[in-house]
Motif scaffolding. Structure first.
Motif, mmCIF file in Angstrom:
data_model
loop_
_atom_site.group_PDB
_atom_site.id
_atom_site.type_symbol
_atom_site.label_atom_id
_atom_site.label_comp_id
_atom_site.label_asym_id
_atom_site.label_seq_id
_atom_site.Cartn_x
_atom_site.Cartn_y
_atom_site.Cartn_z
ATOM 1 N N GLN A 1 -3.788 1.313 -7.727
ATOM 2 C CA GLN A 1 -4.817 1.030 -6.946
ATOM 3 C C GLN A 1 -4.760 1.873 -5.512
ATOM 4 O O GLN A 1 -5.539 2.213 -5.148
ATOM 5 C CB GLN A 1 -4.567 -0.599 -6.283
ATOM 6 N N TRP A 2 -3.503 2.217 -5.236
ATOM 7 C CA TRP A 2 -3.349 3.165 -4.072
ATOM 8 C C TRP A 2 -3.609 4.509 -4.221
ATOM 9 O O TRP A 2 -3.805 5.560 -3.294
ATOM 10 C CB TRP A 2 -1.842 3.007 -3.378
ATOM 11 N N ASP A 3 -3.359 5.363 -5.548
ATOM 12 C CA ASP A 3 -3.490 6.434 -5.892
ATOM 13 C C ASP A 3 -3.140 7.541 -4.965
ATOM 14 O O ASP A 3 -3.833 8.409 -4.538
ATOM 15 C CB ASP A 3 -5.082 6.459 -6.384
ATOM 16 N N ASN A 4 -1.873 7.337 -4.444
ATOM 17 C CA ASN A 4 -1.194 8.219 -3.619
ATOM 18 C C ASN A 4 -1.600 8.378 -2.249
ATOM 19 O O ASN A 4 -1.479 9.082 -1.387
ATOM 20 C CB ASN A 4 -1.298 9.799 -4.140
ATOM 21 N N ASP A 5 -2.617 7.251 -1.788
ATOM 22 C CA ASP A 5 -3.063 7.333 -0.662
ATOM 23 C C ASP A 5 -2.373 6.216 0.014
ATOM 24 O O ASP A 5 -2.642 4.953 -0.006
ATOM 25 C CB ASP A 5 -4.204 7.045 -0.550
ATOM 26 N N TYR A 6 -1.373 6.272 0.750
ATOM 27 C CA TYR A 6 -0.138 5.074 0.991
ATOM 28 C C TYR A 6 -0.608 4.977 2.674
ATOM 29 O O TYR A 6 0.312 4.096 3.057
ATOM 30 C CB TYR A 6 1.233 5.716 0.824
ATOM 31 N N LYS A 7 -1.377 5.435 3.316
ATOM 32 C CA LYS A 7 -1.659 5.116 4.508
ATOM 33 C C LYS A 7 -2.040 3.654 4.958
ATOM 34 O O LYS A 7 -3.082 3.106 4.075
ATOM 35 C CB LYS A 7 -2.900 6.015 5.330
ATOM 36 N N GLY A 8 -1.301 2.989 5.627
ATOM 37 C CA GLY A 8 -1.618 1.411 5.823
ATOM 38 C C GLY A 8 -1.146 0.634 4.755
ATOM 39 O O GLY A 8 -1.442 -0.519 4.743
ATOM 40 N N LYS A 9 -0.625 1.070 3.722
ATOM 41 C CA LYS A 9 0.026 0.152 2.565
ATOM 42 C C LYS A 9 1.334 0.156 2.643
ATOM 43 O O LYS A 9 2.207 0.624 3.237
ATOM 44 C CB LYS A 9 -0.187 1.225 1.380
ATOM 45 N N LEU A 10 1.760 -1.371 2.012
ATOM 46 C CA LEU A 10 3.223 -1.577 2.130
ATOM 47 C C LEU A 10 3.438 -2.603 0.904
ATOM 48 O O LEU A 10 2.971 -3.422 0.675
ATOM 49 C CB LEU A 10 3.572 -2.450 3.313
ATOM 50 N N PHE A 11 4.566 -2.287 0.207
ATOM 51 C CA PHE A 11 5.211 -3.097 -0.715
ATOM 52 C C PHE A 11 6.400 -3.827 -0.310
ATOM 53 O O PHE A 11 7.276 -3.031 -0.213
ATOM 54 C CB PHE A 11 5.286 -2.389 -2.353
#
Ligand code: NAD
Ligand code: DAU
Length: 351
Positions: free
Chosen positions: A117-127
């Motif tokens: 889903q994030w496809d290398n765009d990790y801005k604002g993402k967190l697991f």
């Protein structure tokens, strides 16, 4: 900014408190609860918030990769707080494979869903992965688990949780996916399934059934009120540093037998029984196989760096817990009818 946060295992004990906290505190965020509703999952835990505009429920097994991918795409998920797990040590001794499937495969599937889903765009993402102090193994009378204590899991449950933690760190290192892990000590409080020590004992005392204490009751656990764990999760989700681990604990160690004696006193008072009545129900039974002696968490990193502290003392928390179970008789009666009794008979006939 509006965000969609997936909380897995949100119908379980800790998950339901985390869902409630996030739905109430963050009305601009959509909270998606993914839960398979195993024996431990109960939507009744969320009755008070189920109609909130920012709450969604998806009944799914995290072992099913395609279903997870669909949900992640449907909601454009930005954050994950992963609590779904098989969580009971005694059940892991009986059926280790259930723990491998959910705790290991399920966690890797969720990481894969994020990658896709994030496809290398990790801005604002967190697991954010919720783990346990049990991955560190067992302590003798001295010392504490710190974040750098080497992993030494001893039960099939803790081995499966340790394995999932390793995968989370491996995905951070390999794919750079932003992750945080926290390792918490024993939780207690409202909505805990009555296979765990405190709710099982409260229920047995109420019904004048024997209180099964494993071995000599010498094992030590560090107890934390569940709402304080949910508060810690909120703090770490919003202020924790990516790639870091945080220990969470109550600094509140109790030998099992001392805890049960205190609980008996509290229950005698609440039930209007003469002091000493409930203690007579204490019954020493065969010990758990490979029973870890002591867990004790040093949570000073979380306290110093992020300013978290528990909000209640153990005495306050235990009293609130007993009050909740006595007030919510219907909740516990619905759970303990049917399959619970079959589990109980099997588990305690062995001891
Ligand atoms: P719980 O057993 O009460 O709840 C687990 C939830 O996960 C249930 O709602 C269940 O239906 C769901 N679930 C199980 N398998 C699933 C699957 N395959 N797919 C989707 N959903 C599934 O557990 P808990 O005590 O609330 O623990 C929650 C998390 O916190 C776990 O990861 C556990 O390891 C961790 N933890 C628990 C404690 C504690 O004292 N209870 C302490 C530290 C860490
Ligand atoms: O430390 C964190 C862990 O705490 C979590 O990761 C687990 O998900 C959670 O289940 C809990 O594990 P424990 O094995 O410590 O919890 P449990 O309530 O099963 O047991 C607490 C202690 O009480 C343990 O020493 C075993 C003992 N016990 C337990 C039961 C169910 C008894 O003496 N009698 C019992 O009937």
């Amino acid at each position: 900014m509006n965000k969609t946060i997936v909380i897995t295992g949100g119908a379980g004990f800790i998950g339901s408190h985390v869902v409630r906290q996030f739905v109430s505190n963050y009305p601009d965020h959509t909270i998606v609860n993914i839960d398979k509703l195993t024996y431990a999952g109960n939507l009744e835990n969320l009755r008070d918030i189920e109609n909130q505009k920012n709450y969604r429920f998806e009944k799914t097994d995290i072992v099913l990769q395609d279903e997870l991918n669909e949900i992640f795409n449907k909601y454009k998920v930005q954050g994950v707080i992963h609590l779904a797990a098989e969580s009971h040590v005694d059940r892991s001794i009986e059926n280790p494979m259930d723990f491998v499937h959910t705790n290991v495969t399920g966690t890797v599937n969720l990481l894969n869903a994020c990658l896709k889903q994030w496809d290398n765009d990790y801005k604002g993402k967190l697991f954010y992965h919720i783990s346990t102090d049990e991955v560190f193994g067992s302590l003798n009378r001295e010392g504490y688990f710190v974040e750098s204590t080497p992993y030494d899991p001893k039960s099939p449950y803790s081995a499966s949780k340790a394995s999932s933690d390793h995968f989370v760190r491996a995905y951070y290192n390999t794919y750079k996916i932003p992750v945080i892990i926290s390792n918490c000590s024993n939780n207690y409080g409202p909505n805990q399934f009555p296979e765990k020590l405190i709710p099982l004992s409260v229920n047995n005392i109420k019904n004048n059934r024997p209180i099964p204490v494993y071995g000599k009751g010498e094992n030590i656990r560090d107890w934390l009120y569940v709402i304080d764990h949910a508060r810690a999760i909120d703090t770490i989700y919003h202020h924790g540093k990516k790639g870091q681990t945080y220990n969470i604990g109550g600094n509140n160690e109790w030998k099992n037998i001392d805890l049960i004696q205190l609980l008996c006193k509290v229950m005698d008072k609440k039930l209007g029984r003469k002091e000493g009545t409930s203690e007579k129900l204490i019954t020493f039974v065969k010990d758990r196989a490979g029973h870890d002696l002591r867990y004790a968490i040093d949570s000073s990193k979380l306290r110093k760096e992020l300013g978290w502290e528990p909000s209640v003392t153990f005495e306050q928390g235990l009293e609130m817990t007993v009050d909740w179970y006595l007030k919510n008789e219907g909740w516990i009666n619905r759970i303990t009818s049917g399959k619970y009794e079959t589990y109980y008979e099997k588990q305690y006939k062995l001891r």
